[in-house]
Design an enzyme around this catalytic site. Structure first.
Site: not given
Length: 475
Positions: A84, A184, A160
């Site tokens: 990420k 997330s 996310s």
């Protein structure tokens, strides 16, 4: 490129690593297979933001030399993983998806990246996310644009950690590395048909600093890094590598990977509609299918009224986090790009910020709620419930208006509550709905009992199947 049946990118991470360790395939071949897959499908989904082809090839060559020299290549030898955009990879910008940080080069690997590397895994790229993780639940960043759900371009892949979920679902990586403070890794896993592990607080070492200073209390206690994979067995392999104490993070503790065997049959509390505010029939059906799978596997499955203190937990979560955002918000707001501020501002309008005495009360309430969960889990070592109480929604719904924000944050209420309680959870697919979109559930466990969550998720997977890798559809 090889057909899906023969391609290395389509095999599980454990199968890839085992083949590399047995010298049936080189790490270089594993990397090239994934790079070819990224070239083939990457443009359709926009999940990989910074491709690290040269570095991946160099890491593979070094790994192959280690094997040729008779040295142990590690349990994840040759497995490609994405990271990420908020987690540091040495020598690569950690952009957080924001223009302001596009040149913010990481001086060292973040602790989980370092651990995966040490186990022989190879980072192939950064992955997309909402700008600064604050711009919403849809993975749209100022720098890299929108990531597309491979099952339906009109539905969000979630966030996310949406870039990692899509990369893993499409076979661009064997593992993804994201983080979770309220869903997330679990939400994008559920929306994209893959599995994810949110470890409990203190299980994995991490470093979430944007500079030299540590984040505020809420960010310290709520945010955990966690892996995504196509199978639960691959999650377990990543868990074994990522867990353990580390001097870089004094929160991480040296707890055994597997606890004492629980009393049999293991009791599972089923909560299909946390809080009783409504659940879509498709989601309820997924929870009931998973419950049946666990019964068949020998678990003692029991529907219960609710989880502990849900509404109080959600109010405390929102007030604590929004209070911490408030002092820096005038500056942070300017870093989020066009309309990126709307999600947090809608949250602030709903809960918080609060004054100093109330904030201090919330820090005590945090422990009290964790105690209530611990007492509940003493009776039920596992909780089965939804990840998101609706099917995947359209991109950006949570930032559109107050109603959209309430709908999305309400749908992931069990994720938020269990993050606040610091508990481990595994998201696992449960099949496809009539509209062709993935469905999934989560299994929540006692503190430091990720092993029980993984065991149960594996039983669900064994009976309901694995959905990915998949090709992007209609993009």
């Amino acid at each position: 490129m090889d057909s899906t049946e023969n391609a290395w990118w389509a095999r599980t991470a454990q199968a890839q690593a085992a083949a590399v360790r047995r010298r049936e395939v080189s790490a270089a071949e594993i990397v090239e297979s994934h790079l070819a897959r990224i070239t083939a499908v990457g443009p359709a989904v926009n999940a990989v933001t910074q491709l690290l082809a040269d570095g991946a090839r160099a890491s593979a060559a070094e790994l192959d030399r280690r094997i040729a020299d008779g040295r142990d290549p590690g349990p994840l030898a040759g497995v490609c993983f994405t990271v990420k955009e908020s987690i540091g990879i040495r020598g690569v910008p950690t952009t957080h998806g924001a223009e302001r940080f596009k040149d913010f080069t990481a001086p060292a690997d973040a602790p989980p990246v370092a651990r995966l590397r040490a186990a022989g895994a190879i980072p192939v790229g950064h992955s997309n996310m909402p700008t600064l993780t604050l711009a919403g639940v849809h993975s749209r960043s100022e720098l890299f644009g929108d990531t597309v759900n491979p099952w339906h371009p009109g539905r969000t892949p979630g966030g996310s950690s949406g870039g990692d979920a899509v990369a893993v679902a499409c076979g661009m990586a064997g593992l993804g590395l994201g983080n979770d403070a309220g869903g997330s890794v679990r939400v994008p896993a559920s929306f994209c048909g893959v599995a994810a592990l949110k470890p409990g607080s203190g299980r994995f070492p991490a470093d979430h600093r944007l500079g030299p200073d540590d984040p505020a209390y809420g960010s310290q206690s709520l945010v955990v890094d966690g892996p995504l994979a196509r199978t639960v067995a691959d999650l377990r392999a990543a868990f074994d590598v990522l867990a353990g104490a580390d001097p870089s993070d004094p929160r991480a503790v040296p707890v055994p990977l597997r606890g004492e065997p629980p009393e049999r049959p293991v009791r599972v509390a089923v909560v299909a509609d946390p809080g009783g505010t409504g659940v879509h029939p498709t989601v309820r059906g997924a929870v009931l299918r998973a419950a049946d799978a666990l019964r068949e596997a020998g678990y003692a499955v029991e529907e219960v009224a609710d989880v502990p203190r849900l509404n109080e937990t959600l109010d405390a979560y929102g007030a604590l986090v929004m209070t911490e955002f408030a002092p820096s918000w005038p500056v942070v707001r300017t870093l989020l790009g066009e309309a990126g501020h709307r999600y947090i501002e809608l949250g602030m309008a709903k809960r918080g910020p609060v004054d100093g005495p109330e904030y201090l009360r919330l820090t005590g309430l945090h422990l009290n709620i964790r105690r209530s969960w611990a007492q509940f889990l003493e009776r039920y070592p596992l909780v089965l419930g939804p990840v998101f109480t609706e099917p995947p929604v359209e991109p950006g719904l949570e930032s559109r208006d107050a109603a959209g924000h309430e709908r999305v944050t309400g749908a992931m209420r069990l994720c938020s509550a269990t993050s606040f309680a610091g508990l481990p959870a595994v998201a696992v697919p449960t099949g496809l709905a009539d509209d062709g979109l993935p469905t999934g559930v989560q299994l929540i466990g006692r503190a430091y009992r990720e092993d029980l969550c993984l065991d149960a998720a594996e039983e669900v997977e064994r009976r309901l199947g694995v959905l990915t890798p998949t090709d992007p559809r209609g993009a």
